[in-house]
Design an enzyme around this catalytic site. Structure first.
Site, PDB file in Angstrom:
ATOM      1  N   ASP A  82       4.990  -2.938  -1.540  1.00  0.00           N
ATOM      2  CA  ASP A  82       5.318  -2.073  -0.398  1.00  0.00           C
ATOM      3  C   ASP A  82       4.197  -2.110   0.638  1.00  0.00           C
ATOM      4  O   ASP A  82       3.714  -1.072   1.090  1.00  0.00           O
ATOM      5  CB  ASP A  82       5.566  -0.640  -0.872  1.00  0.00           C
ATOM      6  CG  ASP A  82       6.307   0.203   0.177  1.00  0.00           C
ATOM      7  OD1 ASP A  82       6.952  -0.392   1.066  1.00  0.00           O
ATOM      8  OD2 ASP A  82       6.225   1.436   0.109  1.00  0.00           O
ATOM      9  N   LYS A 132      -4.745  14.002  -4.080  1.00  0.00           N
ATOM     10  CA  LYS A 132      -3.292  13.844  -3.999  1.00  0.00           C
ATOM     11  C   LYS A 132      -2.662  14.619  -5.144  1.00  0.00           C
ATOM     12  O   LYS A 132      -2.949  14.355  -6.319  1.00  0.00           O
ATOM     13  CB  LYS A 132      -2.909  12.365  -4.069  1.00  0.00           C
ATOM     14  CG  LYS A 132      -1.439  12.068  -3.815  1.00  0.00           C
ATOM     15  CD  LYS A 132      -1.218  10.564  -3.709  1.00  0.00           C
ATOM     16  CE  LYS A 132       0.236  10.238  -3.380  1.00  0.00           C
ATOM     17  NZ  LYS A 132       0.440   8.767  -3.219  1.00  0.00           N
TER      18      LYS A 132
END
Length: 457
Positions: free
Chosen positions: A102, A8
């Site tokens: 989340d 990432k």
């Protein structure tokens, strides 16, 4: 032995933003602390020659939970198995003093397990926070439908019970194929899908209760209830069925003193942050306070899904319109039919609208410098560049109305018409006019015409 990994890398345009860069690196460090097969593992953290940070993590070779939900709800046994694995990962985070905040289908990944089969992994801690930092210096973050109501408030930081709500919302989605949403009416899962046992339905409804004190105290307790090893079911469910409609499902806690635009713009407790914004229709400034008085509107008038099934609204936009129209429960006049009417007048539902002369773009005609305040993570993100996705444009409308709506709650007139004028002009023009400014009246009348056509009778 070689194995695949995922890397990432922070995008170049974001790597120069200190707040975004810090959050990216913080996510990697939080993931690296965790030691659970049900949390994505970070193997290395570094920086590319051009200065962009990156981290190396577990490769999810079997996709995401969001992909599996594309075909509808999952079988009940599979749902319970997955929720148990997810609860295990979230519970590990809680032991480390981390709240995820989340939980949603796209943040649950799958990889092939050693010896065959698969395992679920919790990912993306970009908005997680350490419980040690849980003070009034809080930030609002999360995804509509999954996030707990307290995550939108500035008067207290969410604790583990926010993740109980997120896991409950995931359970609801897996069992019914629908996101529970934030409106005042929530049908219990077994009402939408009869094969769901009422015991499981009750456990889910307790998990997504708007009041944190009425939820399961931990994800482990919720998982135990789903598996049938926890006898503490809601008494009102046993007597009358789940509390799935009417005032009983609405928060009993006092109204939030202030709401933030769904993103993570940091607001210092006790400070007042004034941001000058402009909106199309005259370019008149409006003020967005970082803190201040909330609304006194009753939750009885809270938004529900009033959008007619046969209303001429594009089907692919309906879900995000409903989310924006039911984002908060105490803004009179806000509803899905209202949001749809605004979009009709602003762009005729054209997601590719580009009015460069007025600097307005997308289905909601956002101006870039204004949209920056209402986008996810607010001012912590760079100014968004058009074209804008429908999801970004419409969800930002929900944030806009939930934050600025209370500032015009004392203005007389139709609440929906006042909200329409607010979107077209801003707070200060409405206060100066003590109502709907004359330069917005024609478009406000048109919005109300479509609102009345779109909503259920």
């Amino acid at each position: 032995m070689q194995s695949y990994v995922a890397i990432k890398v922070l995008a170049e345009n974001w790597s120069v933003e200190p707040a975004v860069r810090e959050r990216f690196v913080k996510e990697a460090r939080l993931l690296r602390q965790a030691d659970s097969p049900h949390i994505v593992q970070v193997h290395d953290i570094g920086e590319l020659p051009d200065g962009r940070p990156y981290f190396v993590m577990t490769y999810a070779d079997m996709g995401t939970l969001a992909g599996r939900l594309a075909d509808g709800p999952l079988p009940v046994p599979e749902t319970l198995r997955l929720l148990g694995e997810i609860a295990g990962g979230v519970g590990e985070l809680h032991q480390l003093g981390i709240v995820h905040r989340d939980l949603k289908p796209s943040n649950v990944l799958f990889r092939t397990a050693t010896g065959g089969g698969e395992r679920a992994m919790v990912a993306d801690l970009g908005v997680a926070r350490a419980l040690a930092d849980a003070t009034s210096h809080t930030i609002a973050a999360g995804t509509p439908g999954y996030m707990a109501p307290e995550q939108m408030r500035l008067d207290g930081a969410p604790d583990e019970r926010a993740d109980v709500h997120g896991l409950g919302a995931l359970a609801y989605h897996l069992l019914t194929g629908q996101v529970p949403g934030s409106g005042a009416v929530r049908l219990a899962p077994h009402r939408l899908r009869p094969e769901v046992p009422e015991r499981i339905s009750a456990a889910v409804m307790k998990a997504i209760d708007p009041d944190p004190d009425r939820r399961w105290p931990s994800v482990a307790d919720f998982d135990a209830a789903l598996r049938g090893t926890e006898p503490d079911l809601p008494a009102d469910f046993q007597d009358h069925g789940p509390r799935d409609e009417g005032p009983a499902t609405r928060p009993r806690t006092p109204p939030a003193r202030a709401l933030l635009a769904g993103g993570t713009a940091l607001v210092l407790a006790g400070a007042v942050v004034a941001v000058i914004l402009t909106r199309g229709g005259g370019g008149v400034p409006e003020q967005l306070p970082g803190t201040g008085g909330g609304t006194t509107a009753s939750a009885e008038a809270g938004p529900q899904n009033d959008l007619r099934d046969d209303a001429p609204v594009p089907q692919q936009y309906r879900q995000v319109i409903v989310e924006a129209g039911t984002w908060c429960a105490d803004i009179k006049g806000l509803s899905p039919a209202f949001i749809a009417a605004v979009l009709k007048v602003m762009s005729d539902f054209d997601p590719d609208l580009s009015d460069k002369e007025k600097d307005e773009f997308g289905i909601a005609r956002w101006t870039p410098r204004v949209l920056r305040h209402w986008q996810p993570y607010g001012l912590n993100q760079p100014e968004p560049r058009p074209p804008y996705s429908v999801e970004l444009s419409v969800q930002s409308m929900g944030r806009f109305f939930c934050v600025l709506g209370p500032q015009i709650s004392n203005i007389k007139g139709d609440p929906a018409a006042n909200l329409a004028a607010l979107f077209l002009s801003g707070v200060e023009p409405m206060k100066r006019s003590k109502g709907i400014p004359s330069f917005t009246k024609e478009r406000v009348d048109l919005i109300m015409k479509y609102r009345n056509e779109y909503r259920k009778s």
